[in-house]
Design an enzyme around this catalytic site. Structure first.
Site, short mmCIF file in Angstrom:
data_model
loop_
_atom_site.label_atom_id
_atom_site.label_comp_id
_atom_site.label_asym_id
_atom_site.label_seq_id
_atom_site.Cartn_x
_atom_site.Cartn_y
_atom_site.Cartn_z
CD1 TRP A 72 0.99 10.60 0.59
CD2 TRP A 72 -0.15 9.32 -0.83
NE1 TRP A 72 1.29 11.03 -0.67
CE2 TRP A 72 0.61 10.27 -1.57
CE3 TRP A 72 -0.95 8.41 -1.52
CZ2 TRP A 72 0.58 10.33 -2.97
CZ3 TRP A 72 -0.98 8.47 -2.91
CH2 TRP A 72 -0.22 9.41 -3.61
CB SER A 73 -1.52 5.05 4.53
OG SER A 73 -1.54 4.32 3.33
#
Length: 257
Positions: A72-73
């Site tokens: 993810w981020s």
């Protein structure tokens, strides 16, 4: 080395960090985590490198030393590192306008946005103008062209607003224009390769067998939609279901955010 066969936690853990080992073992034993891995590096010393549980919801595939998973981020930090490398090499100036390297970006009032504004989430392009599908995010040319064409949602440089998915496309397009490599290629050739780091933007199909399944939380984050600003709504509403990370299209895409 098997740290605790009873809880299926494996690997190495310095004695200073046994509470972390115990917490991981408990989370797996209690079902809070189906499977997970933890690594901690201190001044070049890998003091924790352990894993346990399963890599799939059906609990048929063990999580191993070589299991990888969608991160993810945290990909944003690697994307930013690519940008900083270009700055360090003198190929990009942080206070130069983005349009210096990406002329089409100057459209719709963005001619003064500087490269540093992309790094600091202050460009005013925290999302795409709706409607905009995740399938278009996979299409680099279409996604970056849309960002180049739209107007910023706030005066650039005046405030920081989390560029949830656009961060990778904005910086990545400058990386592509300057280096001649896509973001995934730059990370592979200039960062992961030289460091022998098991990290990819866009997973190689040959690694599909060792990718852990993303399993949504039983109680997903409940966004207070009635309290979000219009900009936050446009940025976050319509975010894909987390299980999209289990699809071939997502895994193959160049998503640096």
């Amino acid at each position: 080395m098997d740290l605790d066969p009873a809880t299926s936690v494996h690997g190495h853990c310095d004695d200073r960090f046994t509470p972390i080992r115990d917490a991981l073992a408990k989370a797996i034993a209690d079902g809070e985590e189906v499977g997970a891995a933890i690594a901690i590096d201190i001044d070049g010393e890998l003091v924790v490198d352990m894993w346990g549980g399963h890599a799939d919801a059906a609990r048929t595939t063990a999580w191993t030393e070589n299991t990888i998973v969608n991160v993810w981020s945290s990909t944003k930090t690697v994307t930013a590192l690519a940008a900083l490398m270009l700055i360090d090499r003198g190929l990009v100036a942080p206070d130069a306008t983005v349009a210096t390297y990406w002329p089409e970006f100057a459209a719709n009032g963005k001619q003064d946005i500087e490269f540093r504004h992309l790094l600091t989430h202050s460009s005013g392009l925290s999302g795409w103008e709706p409607p905009f599908s995740v399938e278009t995010v996979y299409d680099w040319e279409a996604a970056t062209a849309a960002l180049a064409a739209q107007a910023p949602w706030w005066p650039p440089g005046t405030a920081s607003g989390y560029h949830a998915v656009t961060h990778g496309h904005l910086i990545g397009e400058v990386v592509r224009r300057v280096s001649g490599k896509t973001l995934k290629e730059f990370v592979r050739d200039e960062i992961a390769g030289p460091l022998a780091a098991d990290f990819q933007i866009g997973a190689d199909p040959s690694d599909s067998h060792r990718i852990a399944e993303v399993i949504p939380a039983d109680e997903p984050l409940d966004l207070p939609l009635d309290q979000l600003s219009e900009i936050a709504m446009k940025t976050f509403v319509g975010a894909p279901d987390p299980t999209i990370a289990n699809t071939e299209a997502w895994r193959a895409a160049d998503i640096g955010a």
